[in-house]
Design a protein around this motif. Sequence first.
Motif, PDB file in Angstrom:
ATOM      1  N   HIS A  87      12.595  38.305  56.063  1.00 59.27           N
ATOM      2  CA  HIS A  87      13.515  37.681  55.202  1.00 59.27           C
ATOM      3  C   HIS A  87      14.971  38.389  55.280  1.00 59.27           C
ATOM      4  CE1 HIS A  87      11.756  40.215  52.311  1.00 59.27           C
ATOM      5  NE2 HIS A  87      12.674  39.948  51.533  1.00 59.27           N
ATOM      6  N   VAL A  88      14.922  39.507  55.929  1.00 63.52           N
ATOM      7  CA  VAL A  88      16.273  40.102  56.064  1.00 63.52           C
ATOM      8  C   VAL A  88      16.789  40.021  57.644  1.00 63.52           C
ATOM      9  CG1 VAL A  88      17.437  42.497  55.932  1.00 63.52           C
ATOM     10  CG2 VAL A  88      15.911  41.805  54.313  1.00 63.52           C
ATOM     11  N   ASP A  89      17.991  39.548  57.722  1.00 63.39           N
ATOM     12  CA  ASP A  89      18.520  39.871  59.108  1.00 63.39           C
ATOM     13  C   ASP A  89      20.106  40.048  59.060  1.00 63.39           C
ATOM     14  OD1 ASP A  89      18.549  36.230  59.606  1.00 63.39           O
ATOM     15  OD2 ASP A  89      19.673  37.529  58.543  1.00 63.39           O
ATOM     16  N   GLU A  90      20.513  40.371  60.226  1.00 62.78           N
ATOM     17  CA  GLU A  90      21.937  40.478  60.381  1.00 62.78           C
ATOM     18  C   GLU A  90      22.180  41.836  59.710  1.00 62.78           C
ATOM     19  OE1 GLU A  90      24.948  37.470  59.567  1.00 62.78           O
ATOM     20  OE2 GLU A  90      23.315  35.970  60.074  1.00 62.78           O
ATOM     21  N   VAL A  91      21.702  42.721  59.932  1.00 63.46           N
ATOM     22  CA  VAL A  91      21.757  44.212  59.419  1.00 63.46           C
ATOM     23  C   VAL A  91      22.549  45.125  60.187  1.00 63.46           C
ATOM     24  CG1 VAL A  91      20.388  46.502  58.765  1.00 63.46           C
ATOM     25  CG2 VAL A  91      19.366  44.011  58.788  1.00 63.46           C
ATOM     26  N   HIS A  92      23.701  45.534  59.647  1.00 63.93           N
ATOM     27  CA  HIS A  92      24.611  46.624  60.224  1.00 63.93           C
ATOM     28  C   HIS A  92      25.106  47.735  59.476  1.00 63.93           C
ATOM     29  CE1 HIS A  92      25.887  42.931  62.905  1.00 63.93           C
ATOM     30  NE2 HIS A  92      25.887  42.334  61.761  1.00 63.93           N
ATOM     31  N   VAL A  93      25.299  48.821  60.044  1.00 63.29           N
ATOM     32  CA  VAL A  93      25.460  50.057  59.570  1.00 63.29           C
ATOM     33  C   VAL A  93      27.250  49.919  59.710  1.00 63.29           C
ATOM     34  CG1 VAL A  93      25.662  52.576  59.708  1.00 63.29           C
ATOM     35  CG2 VAL A  93      23.864  51.328  60.503  1.00 63.29           C
ATOM     36  N   ALA A  94      27.761  50.308  58.475  1.00 58.38           N
ATOM     37  CA  ALA A  94      29.176  50.170  58.656  1.00 58.38           C
ATOM     38  C   ALA A  94      29.765  51.492  57.692  1.00 58.38           C
ATOM     39  CB  ALA A  94      29.651  49.011  57.723  1.00 58.38           C
ATOM     40  N   CYS A  95      30.998  52.003  58.023  1.00 59.54           N
ATOM     41  CA  CYS A  95      31.689  53.123  57.385  1.00 59.54           C
ATOM     42  C   CYS A  95      33.137  52.717  57.265  1.00 59.54           C
ATOM     43  CB  CYS A  95      31.278  54.281  57.956  1.00 59.54           C
ATOM     44  SG  CYS A  95      32.091  54.359  59.305  1.00 59.54           S
ATOM     45  N   THR A  96      33.809  53.414  56.356  1.00 56.03           N
ATOM     46  CA  THR A  96      35.029  53.278  56.072  1.00 56.03           C
ATOM     47  C   THR A  96      35.856  54.247  57.054  1.00 56.03           C
ATOM     48  OG1 THR A  96      35.136  52.192  54.194  1.00 56.03           O
ATOM     49  CG2 THR A  96      37.268  53.282  54.761  1.00 56.03           C
ATOM     50  N   GLU A  97      36.862  54.026  57.886  1.00 57.55           N
ATOM     51  CA  GLU A  97      37.343  54.977  58.814  1.00 57.55           C
ATOM     52  C   GLU A  97      38.650  55.293  58.450  1.00 57.55           C
ATOM     53  OE1 GLU A  97      37.175  53.888  62.820  1.00 57.55           O
ATOM     54  OE2 GLU A  97      35.175  54.642  63.041  1.00 57.55           O
ATOM     55  N   THR A  98      39.250  56.434  58.210  1.00 59.81           N
ATOM     56  CA  THR A  98      40.470  56.900  58.003  1.00 59.81           C
ATOM     57  C   THR A  98      41.062  57.794  58.984  1.00 59.81           C
ATOM     58  OG1 THR A  98      39.862  57.154  55.461  1.00 59.81           O
ATOM     59  CG2 THR A  98      42.001  57.836  55.984  1.00 59.81           C
ATOM     60  N   HIS A  99      42.463  57.347  59.554  1.00 58.54           N
ATOM     61  CA  HIS A  99      42.888  58.304  60.624  1.00 58.54           C
ATOM     62  C   HIS A  99      44.108  59.187  60.205  1.00 58.54           C
ATOM     63  CE1 HIS A  99      40.358  55.538  63.075  1.00 58.54           C
ATOM     64  NE2 HIS A  99      41.098  54.592  62.630  1.00 58.54           N
ATOM     65  N   PHE A 100      44.098  60.320  60.434  1.00 56.77           N
ATOM     66  CA  PHE A 100      45.003  61.249  59.990  1.00 56.77           C
ATOM     67  C   PHE A 100      45.410  62.132  61.205  1.00 56.77           C
ATOM     68  CE2 PHE A 100      41.342  63.148  58.706  1.00 56.77           C
ATOM     69  CZ  PHE A 100      41.505  64.652  58.735  1.00 56.77           C
ATOM     70  N   CYS A 101      46.564  62.699  60.954  1.00 57.34           N
ATOM     71  CA  CYS A 101      47.269  63.720  62.015  1.00 57.34           C
ATOM     72  C   CYS A 101      46.995  65.228  61.694  1.00 57.34           C
ATOM     73  CB  CYS A 101      48.819  63.539  61.884  1.00 57.34           C
ATOM     74  SG  CYS A 101      49.517  65.039  63.031  1.00 57.34           S
ATOM     75  N   SER A 102      46.141  65.891  62.871  1.00 56.99           N
ATOM     76  CA  SER A 102      45.651  67.037  62.770  1.00 56.99           C
ATOM     77  C   SER A 102      46.712  68.280  62.563  1.00 56.99           C
ATOM     78  CB  SER A 102      44.858  67.442  63.923  1.00 56.99           C
ATOM     79  OG  SER A 102      45.824  67.581  65.054  1.00 56.99           O
TER      80      SER A 102
END
Length: 160
Positions: A87-102
């Motif tokens: 009964h579980v579908d549409e499973v996705h791994v997600a994260c929040t991406e932050t871009h910065f200058c090295s």
Amino acid sequence: MRVTHRDEWRVTATVKPRRPADLGLTGLDELAEFVAVGAPITVAVLPRRLGRLGWVSMGDRLASRDVEGDYRRRCEAIAGELRRFPHVDEVHVACTETHFCSYCGCGWEELTAAQAANPREQLDEHSVEGEPVCCDKAVYEFRIARGIEPLADGRGGEDA
Ligand SMILES: [Zn+2]
């Protein structure tokens, strides 16, 4: 150089319960057959912190030499377990991406096509879409990699 930091790892899943037990409402099998849900239920399952080892808790960086990779693998393992439920579908791994200058540590921003064409927003006549806006070193690196004329006086270069 643009550096990407990933955190807030999670697994999103859509739950479509069919029987009360699918919602954890056990003990009703003799009396009930179906459960009706108005709309799909979307949930976010968060991984256990890497530094939480049961009897002791520490920072993620002490517990792992690859925090991002370990969180990704942990979430993929969670996703694998969730997919086993009918009964579980549409499973996705997600994260929040932050871009910065090295170089300067600022949040990463780039000129849009409209900004690159606007003399008031471009650094000089060689500015193009995608050019970083935070610091001279980032601009220098961007332009050298693309064969674009560097800023006047070699600004941002190693010897500048
Ligand atoms: Zn910068």
